[in-house]
Design an enzyme around this catalytic site. Sequence first.
Site, PDB file in Angstrom:
ATOM      1  N   ASP A  12      -3.516  16.641 -11.136  1.00 60.65           N
ATOM      2  CA  ASP A  12      -3.311  17.389 -12.372  1.00 60.65           C
ATOM      3  C   ASP A  12      -4.249  16.777 -13.414  1.00 60.65           C
ATOM      4  O   ASP A  12      -5.123  15.954 -13.086  1.00 60.65           O
ATOM      5  CB  ASP A  12      -1.821  17.394 -12.785  1.00 60.65           C
ATOM      6  CG  ASP A  12      -1.316  16.020 -13.213  1.00 60.65           C
ATOM      7  OD1 ASP A  12      -2.101  15.037 -13.174  1.00 60.65           O
ATOM      8  OD2 ASP A  12      -0.130  15.923 -13.591  1.00 60.65           O
ATOM      9  N   HIS A  13      -4.069  17.154 -14.686  1.00 62.24           N
ATOM     10  CA  HIS A  13      -4.950  16.654 -15.752  1.00 62.24           C
ATOM     11  C   HIS A  13      -4.891  15.129 -15.868  1.00 62.24           C
ATOM     12  O   HIS A  13      -5.888  14.481 -16.159  1.00 62.24           O
ATOM     13  CB  HIS A  13      -4.560  17.305 -17.096  1.00 62.24           C
ATOM     14  CG  HIS A  13      -3.098  17.131 -17.410  1.00 62.24           C
ATOM     15  ND1 HIS A  13      -2.118  17.837 -16.738  1.00 62.24           N
ATOM     16  CD2 HIS A  13      -2.446  16.319 -18.278  1.00 62.24           C
ATOM     17  CE1 HIS A  13      -0.930  17.481 -17.192  1.00 62.24           C
ATOM     18  NE2 HIS A  13      -1.104  16.553 -18.124  1.00 62.24           N
ATOM     19  N   CYS A  69      -1.348  12.277  -9.807  1.00 63.72           N
ATOM     20  CA  CYS A  69      -0.860  12.779 -11.092  1.00 63.72           C
ATOM     21  C   CYS A  69      -0.667  11.558 -11.983  1.00 63.72           C
ATOM     22  O   CYS A  69      -1.202  10.489 -11.660  1.00 63.72           O
ATOM     23  CB  CYS A  69       0.399  13.634 -10.932  1.00 63.72           C
ATOM     24  SG  CYS A  69       1.829  12.792 -10.229  1.00 63.72           S
ATOM     25  N   GLY A  70       0.048  11.677 -13.075  1.00 61.67           N
ATOM     26  CA  GLY A  70       0.153  10.543 -13.999  1.00 61.67           C
ATOM     27  C   GLY A  70       0.786   9.323 -13.340  1.00 61.67           C
ATOM     28  O   GLY A  70       0.217   8.240 -13.310  1.00 61.67           O
ATOM     29  N   THR A  71       1.985   9.513 -12.783  1.00 62.98           N
ATOM     30  CA  THR A  71       2.683   8.409 -12.116  1.00 62.98           C
ATOM     31  C   THR A  71       2.560   8.473 -10.600  1.00 62.98           C
ATOM     32  O   THR A  71       2.865   7.500  -9.917  1.00 62.98           O
ATOM     33  CB  THR A  71       4.192   8.479 -12.431  1.00 62.98           C
ATOM     34  OG1 THR A  71       4.666   9.769 -11.994  1.00 62.98           O
ATOM     35  CG2 THR A  71       4.459   8.309 -13.920  1.00 62.98           C
ATOM     36  N   GLY A  72       2.222   9.628 -10.086  1.00 65.62           N
ATOM     37  CA  GLY A  72       2.232   9.859  -8.634  1.00 65.62           C
ATOM     38  C   GLY A  72       3.582  10.364  -8.151  1.00 65.62           C
ATOM     39  O   GLY A  72       3.710  10.823  -7.012  1.00 65.62           O
ATOM     40  N   ILE A  73       4.576  10.316  -9.008  1.00 68.89           N
ATOM     41  CA  ILE A  73       5.934  10.684  -8.570  1.00 68.89           C
ATOM     42  C   ILE A  73       6.040  12.193  -8.304  1.00 68.89           C
ATOM     43  O   ILE A  73       6.527  12.625  -7.256  1.00 68.89           O
ATOM     44  CB  ILE A  73       6.989  10.240  -9.618  1.00 68.89           C
ATOM     45  CG1 ILE A  73       6.999   8.710  -9.729  1.00 68.89           C
ATOM     46  CG2 ILE A  73       8.377  10.754  -9.242  1.00 68.89           C
ATOM     47  CD1 ILE A  73       7.830   8.164 -10.894  1.00 68.89           C
ATOM     48  N   GLY A  74       5.586  12.985  -9.243  1.00 72.70           N
ATOM     49  CA  GLY A  74       5.686  14.439  -9.084  1.00 72.70           C
ATOM     50  C   GLY A  74       4.962  14.913  -7.834  1.00 72.70           C
ATOM     51  O   GLY A  74       5.501  15.698  -7.036  1.00 72.70           O
ATOM     52  N   MET A  75       3.751  14.423  -7.627  1.00 67.76           N
ATOM     53  CA  MET A  75       2.966  14.835  -6.458  1.00 67.76           C
ATOM     54  C   MET A  75       3.654  14.410  -5.158  1.00 67.76           C
ATOM     55  O   MET A  75       3.616  15.137  -4.160  1.00 67.76           O
ATOM     56  CB  MET A  75       1.553  14.245  -6.517  1.00 67.76           C
ATOM     57  CG  MET A  75       0.625  14.936  -7.511  1.00 67.76           C
ATOM     58  SD  MET A  75       0.299  16.668  -7.064  1.00 67.76           S
ATOM     59  CE  MET A  75      -1.221  16.939  -8.013  1.00 67.76           C
ATOM     60  N   HIS A 102       2.972   1.461   9.078  1.00 70.88           N
ATOM     61  CA  HIS A 102       4.371   1.705   9.434  1.00 70.88           C
ATOM     62  C   HIS A 102       4.784   3.168   9.300  1.00 70.88           C
ATOM     63  O   HIS A 102       5.675   3.613  10.009  1.00 70.88           O
ATOM     64  CB  HIS A 102       5.298   0.863   8.545  1.00 70.88           C
ATOM     65  CG  HIS A 102       5.317  -0.589   8.925  1.00 70.88           C
ATOM     66  ND1 HIS A 102       6.252  -1.472   8.429  1.00 70.88           N
ATOM     67  CD2 HIS A 102       4.506  -1.307   9.745  1.00 70.88           C
ATOM     68  CE1 HIS A 102       6.028  -2.682   8.942  1.00 70.88           C
ATOM     69  NE2 HIS A 102       4.958  -2.608   9.726  1.00 70.88           N
ATOM     70  N   ARG A 136       8.035   0.971  17.535  1.00 71.03           N
ATOM     71  CA  ARG A 136       9.324   1.269  16.882  1.00 71.03           C
ATOM     72  C   ARG A 136       9.137   2.178  15.667  1.00 71.03           C
ATOM     73  O   ARG A 136      10.049   2.906  15.280  1.00 71.03           O
ATOM     74  CB  ARG A 136      10.037  -0.020  16.490  1.00 71.03           C
ATOM     75  CG  ARG A 136       9.347  -0.832  15.417  1.00 71.03           C
ATOM     76  CD  ARG A 136      10.053  -2.176  15.188  1.00 71.03           C
ATOM     77  NE  ARG A 136       9.532  -2.901  14.048  1.00 71.03           N
ATOM     78  CZ  ARG A 136       8.408  -3.612  14.055  1.00 71.03           C
ATOM     79  NH1 ARG A 136       7.667  -3.677  15.141  1.00 71.03           N
ATOM     80  NH2 ARG A 136       7.984  -4.251  12.972  1.00 71.03           N
ATOM     81  N   HIS A 137       7.948   2.143  15.081  1.00 65.39           N
ATOM     82  CA  HIS A 137       7.703   2.992  13.906  1.00 65.39           C
ATOM     83  C   HIS A 137       7.600   4.468  14.301  1.00 65.39           C
ATOM     84  O   HIS A 137       7.980   5.350  13.539  1.00 65.39           O
ATOM     85  CB  HIS A 137       6.454   2.519  13.170  1.00 65.39           C
ATOM     86  CG  HIS A 137       6.578   1.094  12.734  1.00 65.39           C
ATOM     87  ND1 HIS A 137       7.490   0.695  11.783  1.00 65.39           N
ATOM     88  CD2 HIS A 137       5.963  -0.028  13.157  1.00 65.39           C
ATOM     89  CE1 HIS A 137       7.420  -0.621  11.624  1.00 65.39           C
ATOM     90  NE2 HIS A 137       6.498  -1.083  12.452  1.00 65.39           N
TER      91      HIS A 137
HETATM   92  C1  RB5 Z   1       2.019  14.901 -16.784  1.00 67.36           C
HETATM   93  O1  RB5 Z   1       2.216  14.549 -18.105  1.00 67.36           O
HETATM   94  C2  RB5 Z   1       2.885  14.024 -15.873  1.00 67.36           C
HETATM   95  O2  RB5 Z   1       4.224  14.349 -16.025  1.00 67.36           O
HETATM   96  C3  RB5 Z   1       2.454  14.178 -14.428  1.00 67.36           C
HETATM   97  O3  RB5 Z   1       1.113  13.848 -14.328  1.00 67.36           O
HETATM   98  C4  RB5 Z   1       3.163  13.308 -13.419  1.00 67.36           C
HETATM   99  O4  RB5 Z   1       3.185  11.975 -13.817  1.00 67.36           O
HETATM  100  C5  RB5 Z   1       4.456  13.782 -12.923  1.00 67.36           C
HETATM  101  O5  RB5 Z   1       5.106  13.166 -12.073  1.00 67.36           O
END
Ligand code: RB5
Length: 155
Positions: A12-13, A69-75, A102, A136-137
């Site tokens: 993303d951006h 993405c910003g944190t990688g969590i959303g992706m 693993h 095992r993995h």
């Molecule tokens: C965008 O502001 C941010 O929410 C996105 O990049 C990402 O970190 C979501 O998990």
Amino acid sequence: MERAEKIAIASDHAGRELKEDLKEFLKSRGLEPVDMGTNGDESVDYPDYGIPVAEKVSKGEIKRGILICGTGIGMSIVANKFPRVRAALVCDVYTARMAKEHNDANILVIGGRIVGKGLAREMVSVWLDTEFSAGRHQRRLDKIREIEDRVGGCG
Ligand code: RB5
């Protein structure tokens, strides 16, 4: 001459700057990045860019992908909805190596607001070069595959 392996990549951006850098890095390693956006500066929704990459990997059209993405969590959340996708959010060289050794991660996810370019390149390098240790993995991955069969989904 063998054809260069394609690696799907999208962000993303918040991850775009790192995506551009990693594309150059992948080329320097003889790989062919397949850029699936975003390519503008405006704020976008990460699922719109994570889905096409995860779909390609899920269908086996491209073996490996990178999402940022910003944190990688959303992706990570998006990519792991897809059968046969094992997306790993990594934050250092150790987790990048383990993601392959693993977990046989076929998508590497990075937080563009968390990790600098130098570390991101190292993590990509280690992930690309590490072998899955199976044994095992593999048994554990088979159990994850069984979940996919049980809950169904998009193919
Ligand atoms: C965008 O502001 C941010 O929410 C996105 O990049 C990402 O970190 C979501 O998990």
